[in-house]
Scaffold this active site. Structure first.
Site, mmCIF file in Angstrom:
data_model
loop_
_atom_site.group_PDB
_atom_site.id
_atom_site.type_symbol
_atom_site.label_atom_id
_atom_site.label_comp_id
_atom_site.label_asym_id
_atom_site.label_seq_id
_atom_site.Cartn_x
_atom_site.Cartn_y
_atom_site.Cartn_z
ATOM 1 N N PHE A 27 2.476 3.905 1.799
ATOM 2 C CA PHE A 27 3.800 3.644 1.289
ATOM 3 C C PHE A 27 4.461 2.630 2.197
ATOM 4 C CE2 PHE A 27 2.620 7.861 -0.109
ATOM 5 C CZ PHE A 27 2.782 7.718 -1.474
ATOM 6 N N PHE A 41 0.853 -1.192 0.000
ATOM 7 C CA PHE A 41 0.000 0.000 0.000
ATOM 8 C C PHE A 41 0.885 1.236 0.000
ATOM 9 C CE2 PHE A 41 0.999 -1.118 4.301
ATOM 10 C CZ PHE A 41 1.268 0.095 4.913
#
Length: 160
Positions: free
Chosen positions: A80, A78
């Site tokens: 980050f 996802f």
């Protein structure tokens, strides 16, 4: 004139032979790499509604499970980061990864291996790998996914 044609014909034959030899060597090397390094080509293992990755099914609880002598890892990439943020395995055991994303396209590359998966929202990629060498392996995103892309790093710990 006839002498020059004979020389040209010899050069042409030599180049044809050289080209065929290089093609043969290339095919042998590809076959050798596939047999000795393990085939880590990801395969599609299904789809999931990207908006439900975080709330439903196996990816709502990213984890590593030991199943007999092998491991199964459900991984979420996802912005980050990755979940689980750290994974631990025993050396010499097969690990099957199931990977997807709830938001944008990411990469899942494990350094010093040939694992390199394109993680597409809602698509479940599956691949297996056996880590023979104990140590720490970084997981990096190699698909630009936004401003925090450079910090999207996780790790695998392979124990003896």
């Amino acid at each position: 004139m006839e002498h020059n044609e004979h020389i040209l014909e010899r050069y042409e034959r030599a180049w044809i032979f050289f080209g065929l030899a290089m093609i043969t060597v290339f095919i042998i090397l590809i076959g050798y790499m596939m047999l000795t390094m393990g085939n880590t080509n990801p395969v599609g293992a299904g789809r999931i509604d990207a908006t439900k990755v975080r709330t439903e099914g196996n990816f709502a609880n990213p984890r590593v499970e030991q199943v007999g002598n092998e491991y199964v890892a459900y991984v979420q990439g996802f912005s980050f980061g990755y979940l689980p943020a750290e994974m631990k395995f025993k050396a010499g055991r097969k690990v099957t990864f199931y990977i997807t994303s709830p938001d944008v396209q990411h990469g899942f590359q494990v350094e010093n291996t040939n694992i390199n998966v394109q993680v597409i929202p809602g698509e479940i990629a599956k691949l297996s790998y056996t880590f023979e060498k104990p140590g720490e392996y970084r997981i990096i995103c190699n698909e630009y996914c936004g401003i925090g892309h450079a910090n999207m790093i996780s790790k695998l710990i392979v124990e003896p």
